[in-house]
Enzyme design. Structure first.
Site, PDB file in Angstrom:
ATOM      1  N   ASP A   8       0.874  -1.174   0.000  1.00 20.54           N
ATOM      2  CA  ASP A   8       0.000   0.000   0.000  1.00 20.54           C
ATOM      3  C   ASP A   8       0.912   1.224   0.000  1.00 20.54           C
ATOM      4  O   ASP A   8       2.127   1.113   0.171  1.00 20.54           O
ATOM      5  CB  ASP A   8      -0.883  -0.011   1.271  1.00 20.54           C
ATOM      6  N   SER A   9       0.301   2.401  -0.141  1.00 19.48           N
ATOM      7  CA  SER A   9       1.081   3.636  -0.073  1.00 19.48           C
ATOM      8  C   SER A   9       1.618   3.891   1.334  1.00 19.48           C
ATOM      9  O   SER A   9       2.523   4.705   1.499  1.00 19.48           O
ATOM     10  CB  SER A   9       0.202   4.818  -0.474  1.00 19.48           C
ATOM     11  N   CYS A  71      -4.390  -1.718  -1.809  1.00 19.75           N
ATOM     12  CA  CYS A  71      -4.518  -0.282  -2.027  1.00 19.75           C
ATOM     13  C   CYS A  71      -5.457  -0.080  -3.214  1.00 19.75           C
ATOM     14  O   CYS A  71      -5.203  -0.630  -4.297  1.00 19.75           O
ATOM     15  CB  CYS A  71      -3.125   0.274  -2.330  1.00 19.75           C
ATOM     16  N   GLU A 152      -2.484   8.591   8.602  1.00 25.42           N
ATOM     17  CA  GLU A 152      -1.035   8.356   8.704  1.00 25.42           C
ATOM     18  C   GLU A 152      -0.466   9.039   9.950  1.00 25.42           C
ATOM     19  O   GLU A 152       0.504   8.566  10.532  1.00 25.42           O
ATOM     20  CB  GLU A 152      -0.320   8.884   7.452  1.00 25.42           C
ATOM     21  N   CYS A 184     -10.975   3.065  -0.010  1.00 26.65           N
ATOM     22  CA  CYS A 184      -9.555   3.322   0.261  1.00 26.65           C
ATOM     23  C   CYS A 184      -9.219   2.518   1.494  1.00 26.65           C
ATOM     24  O   CYS A 184      -9.972   2.550   2.479  1.00 26.65           O
ATOM     25  CB  CYS A 184      -9.321   4.813   0.514  1.00 26.65           C
ATOM     26  N   HIS A 186      -7.117   2.887   3.767  1.00 23.72           N
ATOM     27  CA  HIS A 186      -6.864   3.630   4.999  1.00 23.72           C
ATOM     28  C   HIS A 186      -8.153   3.840   5.806  1.00 23.72           C
ATOM     29  O   HIS A 186      -8.119   3.936   7.036  1.00 23.72           O
ATOM     30  CB  HIS A 186      -6.285   5.018   4.687  1.00 23.72           C
TER      31      HIS A 186
HETATM   32  N1  DGL Z   1      -4.737   3.203   1.007  1.00 27.40           N
HETATM   33  C1  DGL Z   1      -4.686   3.557  -0.351  1.00 27.40           C
HETATM   34  C2  DGL Z   1      -5.930   3.277  -1.129  1.00 27.40           C
HETATM   35  O1  DGL Z   1      -6.571   2.323  -0.845  1.00 27.40           O
HETATM   36  C3  DGL Z   1      -3.902   4.750  -0.709  1.00 27.40           C
HETATM   37  C4  DGL Z   1      -4.475   6.067  -0.454  1.00 27.40           C
HETATM   38  C5  DGL Z   1      -3.476   7.133  -0.739  1.00 27.40           C
HETATM   39  O2  DGL Z   1      -2.284   6.918  -0.544  1.00 27.40           O
HETATM   40  O3  DGL Z   1      -3.919   8.201  -1.179  1.00 27.40           O
HETATM   41  O4  DGL Z   1      -6.287   3.927  -2.049  1.00 27.40           O
END
Ligand code: DGL
Length: 273
Positions: A8-9, A71, A152, A184, A186
């Site tokens: 993931d990011s 992600c 984050e 997302c 997150h």
């Molecule tokens: N958690 C990620 C997603 O599902 C990345 C969100 C991001 O870094 O902007 O899209």
């Protein structure tokens, strides 16, 4: 035991890792959070695709036999490219797609909301799930600028995060949503806040358990093991950002603790430091 890779990011994919760990307790897991580049959501899809290819390569180098693209942004940008890339021939990928299907199947009001990043709303994946599964249902898409950064920073239950969420979700409630899709990885970390804002009449949908079940099915189909193998597999985290900050966030989010190692970007590739 065989290794399963996830990326993931940043921290978001840990909401998926948690579900994969429960579904495949014996698998060795390697997770990479690309904290050097978080957030992915506002970036061009081509750039996110480059990151995803390099990270998949890194996970393959760590022995991953199946990769979960944990992600939505990276899935939107890169899932089909990863599946078609000659360097990954024979390596199965499981990706995230917005859970519009379960929302559309169960809505009684006929109105559902989707929270996601700009990248997740672009590309074919989102358009295709809406087209295939949401005929006759009103789908309200909503981007959430700054929410990934709040999560984050560990601000999963603060007045500022609640204000941001209310700003996006209350207009959807006014339009009658009874399901809210988290597009997302997150966002599941703010489910308690979302439940408070939405109340019991709205189903907040985290796709992680369904993705974990799909990963477990593919794992078994490829002969890597079965969900009933019980021995606890190893877990290793990599981050392309600060190791100390990553470890602190894992603890703060109440996630499984494990060794955190450093991954380094050099000339478009990730290597273990
Ligand atoms: N958690 C990620 C997603 O599902 C990345 C969100 C991001 O870094 O902007 O899209």
């Amino acid at each position: 035991m065989t290794t399963l890779g996830l990326f993931d990011s940043g921290l978001g994919g840990l909401s998926v890792l948690r579900a994969v760990r429960a579904a495949l307790p014996a698998a060795d897991l390697v997770y990479l959070g690309d904290s050097a580049h978080v957030p992915y959501g506002p970036r061009p899809l081509a750039e996110v695709c480059r990151f995803a290819r390099a990270i998949a390569r890194f996970l393959q180098d760590q022995g991953a036999r199946l990769i979960v693209v944990a992600c939505n942004a990276a899935s939107a940008a890169a899932l089909s490219a990863l599946r078609q890339a000659p360097e990954f021939a024979g390596l199965p990928f499981v990706g995230m797609e917005p859970a519009v299907k379960p929302a559309a199947e169960t809505t009684r009001s006929g109105v559902v909301g989707v929270l996601a990043t700009p990248a997740a709303f672009q590309g074919e994946l989102y358009a295709s799930v809406v087209e295939r599964f949401a005929q006759g249902v009103i789908v309200l898409p909503q981007v959430c600028p700054g929410l990934v950064q709040q999560i984050e920073a560990g601000a999963v239950d603060t007045p500022a995060t609640e204000r941001m969420l209310r700003g996006w979700v209350e207009p959807m409630l006014a339009q009658g949503i009874d399901a809210l899709v988290l597009g997302c990885t997150h966002y599941p970390f703010v489910i308690p806040l979302l439940n408070r804002i939405c109340g019991p009449g709205v189903r907040v949908i985290d796709p992680a358990p369904a993705v974990a079940r799909q990963a477990a099915r593919m794992w078994a189909a490829h002969g890597f093991g079965t969900p009933t193998d019980a021995a606890p597999g190893r877990l290793t985290y990599y981050t392309t950002g600060s190791v100390a900050a990553f470890a602190q966030n894992v603890a703060r989010l109440g996630l499984e603790r494990a060794e955190v190692r450093s991954g380094v970007w050099r000339a478009g590739r990730v290597t273990a430091a």
